[in-house]
Design an enzyme around this catalytic site. Structure first.
Site, PDB file in Angstrom:
ATOM      1  N   LYS A  85      -9.498  -5.711  11.501  1.00  0.00           N
ATOM      2  CA  LYS A  85      -8.468  -5.000  12.247  1.00  0.00           C
ATOM      3  C   LYS A  85      -8.269  -5.611  13.637  1.00  0.00           C
ATOM      4  CE  LYS A  85      -7.232  -2.241   9.018  1.00  0.00           C
ATOM      5  NZ  LYS A  85      -5.895  -2.395   8.400  1.00  0.00           N
ATOM      6  N   ASP A 140      -1.906  -6.694  -7.060  1.00  0.00           N
ATOM      7  CA  ASP A 140      -3.200  -6.563  -6.397  1.00  0.00           C
ATOM      8  C   ASP A 140      -3.269  -7.616  -5.300  1.00  0.00           C
ATOM      9  OD1 ASP A 140      -5.808  -6.464  -5.561  1.00  0.00           O
ATOM     10  OD2 ASP A 140      -6.700  -6.666  -7.563  1.00  0.00           O
ATOM     11  N   GLY A 182      -0.874   7.777   1.189  1.00  0.00           N
ATOM     12  CA  GLY A 182      -1.201   7.743   2.603  1.00  0.00           C
ATOM     13  C   GLY A 182      -0.068   7.314   3.505  1.00  0.00           C
ATOM     14  N   ILE A 183      -0.383   6.466   4.472  1.00  0.00           N
ATOM     15  CA  ILE A 183       0.588   6.024   5.472  1.00  0.00           C
ATOM     16  C   ILE A 183       1.724   5.226   4.824  1.00  0.00           C
ATOM     17  CG2 ILE A 183       0.909   4.535   7.493  1.00  0.00           C
ATOM     18  CD1 ILE A 183      -1.978   5.328   8.324  1.00  0.00           C
ATOM     19  N   GLY A 216       0.816  -1.210   0.000  1.00  0.00           N
ATOM     20  CA  GLY A 216       0.000   0.000   0.000  1.00  0.00           C
ATOM     21  C   GLY A 216       0.845   1.251   0.000  1.00  0.00           C
ATOM     22  N   TYR A 227     -14.778  -4.568   8.466  1.00  0.00           N
ATOM     23  CA  TYR A 227     -13.529  -3.810   8.626  1.00  0.00           C
ATOM     24  C   TYR A 227     -13.014  -3.889  10.059  1.00  0.00           C
ATOM     25  CZ  TYR A 227     -10.291   0.093   9.013  1.00  0.00           C
ATOM     26  OH  TYR A 227      -9.174   0.862   9.262  1.00  0.00           O
TER      27      TYR A 227
END
Length: 258
Positions: A155, A59, A12-13, A8, A151
């Site tokens: 997590k 992916d 972002g992060i 990723g 979600y």
């Protein structure tokens, strides 16, 4: 020179991890679906910091992705000293009305790919007696969340899995850290199809830089877990231990209902 693999990494992060590590003279393997964004980031970091950046376009919702990433690193003779499992997404809505395929893809990305990549690279770290793994979770891991049911569950899995690995691998010189950010200035809310009214009501947001700085500090200290987001995030993650379960769920259902 150490090498970090970041999933990723196109924004972002994940992108911030890449930038921070590059500035610390760390070679990178950056992974995401967006080839253009990865190549642009690789070129920028190579020119600015004179490091090696390998790009793997993949992916991670595909079941073969982790194996293919591992085989690519082996073919290139790359040793991963720091694995950052950052890729993930959320999806807002009543579970019964959501796209079922998207829920399965979320589990594949947030959990299955993370476990598979960890299982590929962890044995090598144990064998050489050093290495680190950072798994990015969320403060959603600390309680079930109506309308973010899958979600939050993914997590919670990441948090539990990572903390268990922290305990298992200390004796082998391998650090494992789970990072649980609160609301952060990324594209999460848009990608999760969050109602604008709820997104606007989110607690004050951390920057990706703050998340990465806290994570790197916690990793250096050998911590098992770190919550990022100030007092608000600490308060939220502590609620589940003091508020009766059904009371908490009723409160959360009202809070997250559009």
């Amino acid at each position: 020179m150490p090498t970090a693999l970041i999933t990723g990494a196109s924004g972002g992060i994940g992108k911030c991890f890449a930038q921070k590590l590059a500035a610390q003279n760390t070679n990178l393997i950056i992974v995401a679906r967006s080839e253009d964004k990865l190549k642009a980031l690789a070129q920028q970091l190579q020119e600015q910091y004179k490091i090696q950046v390998d790009v793997i376009v993949k992916d991670l919702t595909q079941t073969s992705a982790a194996q293919e990433i591992f085989e690519t690193t082996q073919a290139k003779g790359l040793t991963v000293d720091l694995l950052i499992n950052n890729a993930g997404f959320g999806d807002y809505g009543e579970f019964a009305k959501t796209d079922g395929d998207r829920q399965i893809e979320m589990i594949q990305l947030n959990n299955v790919a993370l476990v598979a990549l960890t299982h590929k690279f962890l044995p090598q770290m144990r064998e050489k007696g050093s290495g680190s793994i950072i798994n990015v979770s969320s403060i959603a891991a600390y309680q079930p969340i109506p309308y973010l049911s899958v979600y939050a569950a993914t997590k919670a899995f990441v948090r539990s899995f990572s903390e268990a690995l922290w305990a298992e691998n200390r004796q082998y010189g391998v650090k494992v850290l789970v990072v649980s950010p609160g609301p952060t200035e990324t594209n999460f809310f848009n990608e999760a199809n969050f109602p604008p009214s709820l997104a606007r009501n989110a607690q004050s947001m951390s920057t990706p830089e703050e998340v990465v700085d806290e994570a790197m500090k916690a990793l250096e200290n050998g911590n098992a877990a770190v919550v990022v987001g100030g007092i608000a995030s600490k308060f939220i993650t502590g609620l589940s231990s003091v508020v009766p379960r059904e009371t908490l769920l009723n409160l959360l259902e009202k809070q997250f209902k559009a």
